[in-house]
Design a protein around this motif. Structure first.
Motif, PDB file in Angstrom:
ATOM      1  N   GLY A  16      33.702  62.709  67.203  1.00 22.99           N
ATOM      2  CA  GLY A  16      34.473  61.904  68.152  1.00 22.99           C
ATOM      3  C   GLY A  16      34.866  60.559  67.573  1.00 22.99           C
ATOM      4  O   GLY A  16      35.995  60.091  67.760  1.00 22.99           O
ATOM      5  N   ASP A  22      38.587  59.152  66.865  1.00 26.58           N
ATOM      6  CA  ASP A  22      39.008  57.834  67.352  1.00 26.58           C
ATOM      7  C   ASP A  22      39.718  57.050  66.248  1.00 26.58           C
ATOM      8  O   ASP A  22      40.758  56.433  66.484  1.00 26.58           O
ATOM      9  CB  ASP A  22      37.802  57.014  67.841  1.00 26.58           C
ATOM     10  CG  ASP A  22      37.247  57.466  69.177  1.00 26.58           C
ATOM     11  OD1 ASP A  22      37.906  58.269  69.871  1.00 26.58           O
ATOM     12  OD2 ASP A  22      36.140  56.999  69.525  1.00 26.58           O
ATOM     13  N   GLU A  42      42.991  61.422  70.746  1.00 26.53           N
ATOM     14  CA  GLU A  42      42.269  61.373  72.017  1.00 26.53           C
ATOM     15  C   GLU A  42      41.221  62.482  72.059  1.00 26.53           C
ATOM     16  O   GLU A  42      41.491  63.626  71.698  1.00 26.53           O
ATOM     17  CB  GLU A  42      43.267  61.539  73.165  1.00 26.53           C
ATOM     18  CG  GLU A  42      42.745  61.128  74.511  1.00 26.53           C
ATOM     19  CD  GLU A  42      42.378  59.655  74.595  1.00 26.53           C
ATOM     20  OE1 GLU A  42      41.344  59.357  75.226  1.00 26.53           O
ATOM     21  OE2 GLU A  42      43.103  58.816  74.041  1.00 26.53           O
ATOM     22  N   ASN A  43      40.020  62.122  72.508  1.00 24.64           N
ATOM     23  CA  ASN A  43      38.949  63.114  72.612  1.00 24.64           C
ATOM     24  C   ASN A  43      37.915  62.626  73.613  1.00 24.64           C
ATOM     25  O   ASN A  43      37.875  61.447  73.959  1.00 24.64           O
ATOM     26  CB  ASN A  43      38.316  63.374  71.245  1.00 24.64           C
ATOM     27  CG  ASN A  43      37.476  62.217  70.769  1.00 24.64           C
ATOM     28  OD1 ASN A  43      36.288  62.144  71.064  1.00 24.64           O
ATOM     29  ND2 ASN A  43      38.081  61.289  70.023  1.00 24.64           N
ATOM     30  N   ASP A  44      37.068  63.564  74.040  1.00 21.37           N
ATOM     31  CA  ASP A  44      36.004  63.217  74.977  1.00 21.37           C
ATOM     32  C   ASP A  44      34.639  63.649  74.428  1.00 21.37           C
ATOM     33  O   ASP A  44      33.743  63.999  75.178  1.00 21.37           O
ATOM     34  CB  ASP A  44      36.264  63.863  76.340  1.00 21.37           C
ATOM     35  CG  ASP A  44      36.329  65.383  76.273  1.00 21.37           C
ATOM     36  OD1 ASP A  44      36.199  65.953  75.166  1.00 21.37           O
ATOM     37  OD2 ASP A  44      36.509  66.013  77.316  1.00 21.37           O
ATOM     38  N   THR A 104      32.380  61.914  72.722  1.00 23.71           N
ATOM     39  CA  THR A 104      31.293  60.946  72.682  1.00 23.71           C
ATOM     40  C   THR A 104      31.327  60.078  73.935  1.00 23.71           C
ATOM     41  O   THR A 104      32.399  59.683  74.390  1.00 23.71           O
ATOM     42  CB  THR A 104      31.381  60.084  71.408  1.00 23.71           C
ATOM     43  OG1 THR A 104      30.264  59.212  71.357  1.00 23.71           O
ATOM     44  CG2 THR A 104      32.656  59.287  71.342  1.00 23.71           C
ATOM     45  N   PRO A 105      30.155  59.812  74.501  1.00 24.40           N
ATOM     46  CA  PRO A 105      30.143  58.917  75.666  1.00 24.40           C
ATOM     47  C   PRO A 105      30.616  57.521  75.249  1.00 24.40           C
ATOM     48  O   PRO A 105      30.300  57.054  74.166  1.00 24.40           O
ATOM     49  CB  PRO A 105      28.675  58.864  76.085  1.00 24.40           C
ATOM     50  CG  PRO A 105      27.950  59.859  75.265  1.00 24.40           C
ATOM     51  CD  PRO A 105      28.824  60.272  74.144  1.00 24.40           C
ATOM     52  N   ARG A 106      31.383  56.911  76.104  1.00 24.83           N
ATOM     53  CA  ARG A 106      31.889  55.565  75.840  1.00 24.83           C
ATOM     54  C   ARG A 106      30.897  54.555  76.413  1.00 24.83           C
ATOM     55  O   ARG A 106      30.318  54.764  77.469  1.00 24.83           O
ATOM     56  CB  ARG A 106      33.264  55.359  76.482  1.00 24.83           C
ATOM     57  CG  ARG A 106      34.297  56.402  76.090  1.00 24.83           C
ATOM     58  CD  ARG A 106      34.611  56.335  74.632  1.00 24.83           C
ATOM     59  NE  ARG A 106      35.542  57.397  74.242  1.00 24.83           N
ATOM     60  CZ  ARG A 106      35.981  57.534  73.045  1.00 24.83           C
ATOM     61  NH1 ARG A 106      35.602  56.732  72.083  1.00 24.83           N
ATOM     62  NH2 ARG A 106      36.806  58.516  72.737  1.00 24.83           N
TER      63      ARG A 106
END
Length: 184
Positions: free
Chosen positions: A166, A170, A175-177, A179-181
Motif C-alpha cells: 500500500g 501511494d 489509489e488503494n485501501d 493500509t490503514p490510514r
C-alpha cells in the motif's frame, strides 16, 4: 501507463509478488523483469513456480534483453519499483552501471525523472550501502526499506506485505485501501 517491476535476488521476494498481485488486481499493467537470482529466491522463499509469477504480468522481459522497451527513455511508463532491491543492484544504479535490463531501466527512469522506488533489503547497513542510498535519494529516488509498521497491529505476514504494498502504491500515486490510514 504500465509500471515496471524489477525483482532481484535479495531476500524478500514476497514483496515483489505482493506488488505484482495487487497491481494485477487493480488492472495496472505490470512490465516485469526478474533477475537470474530472483528466480532462485522466489522458489526458495515462496515455493511458487517462476512461470506462475510471470503469468501475472502484462509483459515480461528477460533481464538480459537490453533491446527491450524499458531500456529506452522513449518507453512510456508511470514509474518503476524494484522489490526487493539487492545491494548489488543499488550499487549498480548509484554508479550508473547498467549491466542488465533492471539496472538500465532504473537508470532511464532516473534520467527521465519518473518515480523510482527501491525496496532495499539488507541489515545491518554498511556505510557503503548508506552512501549509495543517500546518493540516489538526492536524485529523487524513493528509498523504502520494507520495515514493518506495528501501529496497525499486523497479525500475519500477509498483513505486513499488504502495508508495504500500500505504501509503495501511494508513492506511485495509485489509489488503494491496503493500509490503514493514521487518523487525524
Amino acid at each position: 501507463m504500465p509500471v515496471i517491476l524489477g525483482i532481484t535476488g535479495a531476500s524478500g521476494a514476497a514483496y515483489g509478488l505482493s506488488l505484482l498481485e495487487e497491481m494485477n488486481r487493480l488492472h495496472i499493467g505490470v512490465h516485469l523483469i526478474i533477475s537470474r537470482w530472483a528466480g532462485e529466491t522466489i522458489a526458495t522463499e515462496t515455493g511458487r513456480a517462476l512461470e506462475e509469477v510471470i503469468s501475472l504480468a502484462a509483459k515480461h522481459y528477460s533481464v538480459e534483453d537490453m533491446t527491450a522497451g524499458p531500456a529506452s527513455g522513449s518507453f512510456r511508463h508511470s514509474g518503476m519499483v524494484i522489490a526487493p532491491c539487492s545491494m548489488k543492484t543499488l550499487a549498480a544504479i548509484a554508479s550508473g552501471y547498467s549491466e542488465n535490463l533492471i539496472t538500465r531501466a532504473a537508470d532511464v527512469t532516473i534520467k527521465e525523472r519518473r518515480p523510482l522506488i527501491l525496496l532495499v533489503r539488507e541489515t545491518p547497513l554498511s556505510p557503503i550501502h548508506l552512501e549509495n542510498m543517500l546518493k540516489l535519494s538526492r536524485l529523487g529516488v524513493v528509498i523504502m526499506p520494507p520495515v514493518p509498521a506495528l501501529y496497525n497491529r499486523p497479525r500475519t505476514i500477509e498483513d505486513l506485505l499488504r502495508h508495504t504494498t500500500g505504501r509503495v502504491l501511494d508513492c506511485l500515486g495509485i489509489e488503494n485501501d491496503l493500509t490503514p490510514r493514521w487518523k487525524d
